[in-house]
Scaffold this motif. Structure first.
Motif, PDB file in Angstrom:
ATOM      1  N   SER A   1       0.834  -1.204   0.000  1.00 55.75           N
ATOM      2  CA  SER A   1       0.000   0.000   0.000  1.00 55.75           C
ATOM      3  C   SER A   1       0.864   1.247   0.000  1.00 55.75           C
ATOM      4  O   SER A   1       2.025   1.223   0.407  1.00 55.75           O
ATOM      5  CB  SER A   1      -0.964   0.017   1.192  1.00 55.75           C
ATOM      6  N   VAL A   2       0.268   2.330  -0.470  1.00 57.04           N
ATOM      7  CA  VAL A   2       0.965   3.607  -0.581  1.00 57.04           C
ATOM      8  C   VAL A   2       0.705   4.425   0.680  1.00 57.04           C
ATOM      9  O   VAL A   2      -0.421   4.497   1.170  1.00 57.04           O
ATOM     10  CB  VAL A   2       0.481   4.382  -1.824  1.00 57.04           C
ATOM     11  N   ASN A   3       1.759   5.045   1.200  1.00 54.18           N
ATOM     12  CA  ASN A   3       1.647   5.902   2.383  1.00 54.18           C
ATOM     13  C   ASN A   3       2.230   7.274   2.084  1.00 54.18           C
ATOM     14  O   ASN A   3       3.013   7.450   1.146  1.00 54.18           O
ATOM     15  CB  ASN A   3       2.394   5.281   3.564  1.00 54.18           C
TER      16      ASN A   3
ATOM     17  N   ALA B   1       0.030   5.738  -8.916  1.00 57.80           N
ATOM     18  CA  ALA B   1      -0.598   5.593  -7.597  1.00 57.80           C
ATOM     19  C   ALA B   1      -0.137   6.684  -6.647  1.00 57.80           C
ATOM     20  O   ALA B   1      -0.937   7.289  -5.919  1.00 57.80           O
ATOM     21  CB  ALA B   1      -0.279   4.215  -7.024  1.00 57.80           C
ATOM     22  N   ILE B   2       1.161   6.967  -6.637  1.00 54.02           N
ATOM     23  CA  ILE B   2       1.689   8.013  -5.758  1.00 54.02           C
ATOM     24  C   ILE B   2       1.235   9.383  -6.228  1.00 54.02           C
ATOM     25  O   ILE B   2       0.904  10.264  -5.429  1.00 54.02           O
ATOM     26  CB  ILE B   2       3.222   7.923  -5.677  1.00 54.02           C
TER      27      ILE B   2
ATOM     28  N   ARG C   1      11.185   1.536  -3.224  1.00 49.72           N
ATOM     29  CA  ARG C   1      10.168   2.193  -2.409  1.00 49.72           C
ATOM     30  C   ARG C   1       9.165   1.181  -1.843  1.00 49.72           C
ATOM     31  O   ARG C   1       9.092   0.046  -2.245  1.00 49.72           O
ATOM     32  CB  ARG C   1       9.419   3.236  -3.226  1.00 49.72           C
ATOM     33  N   GLY C   2       8.334   1.694  -0.938  1.00 52.26           N
ATOM     34  CA  GLY C   2       7.243   0.907  -0.377  1.00 52.26           C
ATOM     35  C   GLY C   2       7.591   0.296   0.965  1.00 52.26           C
ATOM     36  O   GLY C   2       8.698  -0.210   1.152  1.00 52.26           O
TER      37      GLY C   2
ATOM     38  N   VAL D   1      -1.356  -1.486  -4.082  1.00 54.45           N
ATOM     39  CA  VAL D   1      -0.608  -1.943  -5.239  1.00 54.45           C
ATOM     40  C   VAL D   1      -0.610  -3.469  -5.212  1.00 54.45           C
ATOM     41  O   VAL D   1      -0.186  -4.075  -4.229  1.00 54.45           O
ATOM     42  CB  VAL D   1       0.844  -1.437  -5.208  1.00 54.45           C
TER      43      VAL D   1
ATOM     44  N   VAL E   1       2.870   2.104 -10.005  1.00 58.91           N
ATOM     45  CA  VAL E   1       3.178   2.787  -8.745  1.00 58.91           C
ATOM     46  C   VAL E   1       3.356   4.292  -8.919  1.00 58.91           C
ATOM     47  O   VAL E   1       2.858   5.078  -8.108  1.00 58.91           O
ATOM     48  CB  VAL E   1       4.407   2.153  -8.066  1.00 58.91           C
TER      49      VAL E   1
ATOM     50  N   PHE F   1       7.562  -2.365  -2.703  1.00 55.28           N
ATOM     51  CA  PHE F   1       7.067  -2.286  -4.075  1.00 55.28           C
ATOM     52  C   PHE F   1       7.949  -3.177  -4.949  1.00 55.28           C
ATOM     53  O   PHE F   1       8.711  -2.718  -5.803  1.00 55.28           O
ATOM     54  CB  PHE F   1       7.089  -0.849  -4.588  1.00 55.28           C
TER      55      PHE F   1
ATOM     56  N   ASP G   1       5.877   7.629   1.441  1.00 52.99           N
ATOM     57  CA  ASP G   1       6.427   7.269   0.132  1.00 52.99           C
ATOM     58  C   ASP G   1       6.714   8.515  -0.688  1.00 52.99           C
ATOM     59  O   ASP G   1       7.759   8.612  -1.326  1.00 52.99           O
ATOM     60  CB  ASP G   1       5.462   6.339  -0.621  1.00 52.99           C
ATOM     61  N   TRP G   2       5.769   9.473  -0.699  1.00 54.23           N
ATOM     62  CA  TRP G   2       6.064  10.676  -1.484  1.00 54.23           C
ATOM     63  C   TRP G   2       6.994  11.632  -0.744  1.00 54.23           C
ATOM     64  O   TRP G   2       7.661  12.451  -1.358  1.00 54.23           O
ATOM     65  CB  TRP G   2       4.832  11.373  -2.021  1.00 54.23           C
TER      66      TRP G   2
END
Length: 332
Positions: A38-40, A315-316, A72-73, A330, A312, A107, A43-44
């Motif tokens: 999952s994206v958090n 997604a970000i 990442r991830g 993801v 990804v 990821f 991450d960005w």
């Protein structure tokens, strides 16, 4: 194996799907075949090197010119592929979920993680659902149960109730027996109510600080209000818990949301209220407690959108620009 790799700071466009070596578990580590991640927000933050101060404060993740860890991830769910020496809790084939922490690397098709950072996947959840829980769920549970010590009958306000942490916080607040007030935008009012919120404040039409209500606990997940505003919404002797939030949305800032957190630590020394900064939680106990809540039907993950591994970057980008609701997953 395939993985999402970042060599330098920048927009989601700097991320690349590449072939990299499959990791091998060291002592006390577990190799997991990732089925979902999952994206958090972090991450960005790492993607952009935002804020600049974090490049000095968190060298285990962020170097001055590029990330220390290239894949990442952090959140994931999958099946154990192999275990290193000293691991006896898991066997190949076991369904697990966890958080890689500062190591990152989720990821990807495979990830190695210390055995202490994973737990058996909730039996009633899919891999996609389970992957949403480690960071966001642990943050909500640690902030409300452990740090604020939220009790049955108390009143708690969740600022940022429709985000990844917020959707878990609303449910966990109810599970702890509190009366929950959720703060979100108009489009998320119904979502907050469906999660069990007793009251919902639409911030586009009302200011929760000026409504005159006071709360025993206030969990701020956005970082868009001053400490003075947040303190005014607390009941006498109340507890304010701050958990990051905010983004420069473009070029990295110098301090970013860390400014509010630093100010809170200074104010906590003189304020009558309890002002607490929530550290990034990472423990098997939290994962086990979340599993129990999920299996008891008291916590149910909410997924906004699902992307494939090669998507990804999109997604970000969606999380950063479109203000995603709940969690982005993801699938691998």
């Amino acid at each position: 194996m395939k993985a999402i790799v970042q060599q330098r700071y920048g927009s989601p466009g700097v991320l690349r799907l590449q072939e990299v070596d499959k990791p091998a578990p060291a002592a006390h580590e577990v190799l997991v075949r990732v089925h979902a991640a999952s994206v958090n927000a972090r991450d960005w933050h790492v993607l952009r090197g935002d804020p600049y101060l974090a490049r000095l404060a968190a060298p285990q993740m962020m170097g001055l010119r590029g990330p220390t860890r290239k894949i990442r991830g952090t959140d994931f769910a999958g099946r154990v592929e192999a275990v290193g020496s000293g691991v006896d809790r898991f066997r190949p084939g076991a369904e697990v979920y966890g958080d890689t922490g500062d190591v990152h690397g989720a990821f990807a098709e495979y990830v190695c993680v210390p055995a202490e950072q994973i737990e058996a996947k909730p039996a009633n959840l899919s891999f996609a659902q389970a992957a949403t829980m480690p960071l966001a769920g642990s943050t909500a549970l640690s902030g409300l149960r452990d740090l604020a010590q939220l009790r049955d009958g108390q009143h708690v306000l969740i600022n940022g109730a429709s985000g990844g942490v917020g959707t878990f916080a609303v449910q966990i607040g109810k599970a702890l027996g509190a009366t929950v007030t959720a703060v979100c935008s108009t489009r998320n009012v119904d979502l907050a109510r469906s999660l069990g919120a007793d009251h919902v404040v639409d911030y586009t039409t009302h200011d929760f600080v000026r409504l005159g209500r006071r709360y025993d606990v206030l969990l701020d997940l956005v970082g868009n209000r001053s400490l003075g505003d947040l303190r005014r919404a607390l009941a006498p002797g109340g507890t304010l818990v701050l958990s990051g939030g905010g983004t420069s949305r473009g070029r990295p800032g110098l301090v970013g949301p860390m400014g509010l957190l630093i100010g809170a630590q200074v104010m906590a020394r003189v304020a009558r209220e309890r002002i607490l900064v929530l550290p990034t939680p990472l423990s098997r106990e939290l994962l086990a407690a979340l599993r129990e809540l999920a299996e008891a039907g008291m916590v149910s993950p909410v997924i906004d959108r699902t992307y494939k591994l090669d998507e990804v970057p999109e997604a970000i980008r969606y999380m950063e620009v479109e203000h995603a609701r709940a969690k982005i997953v993801v699938t691998v």
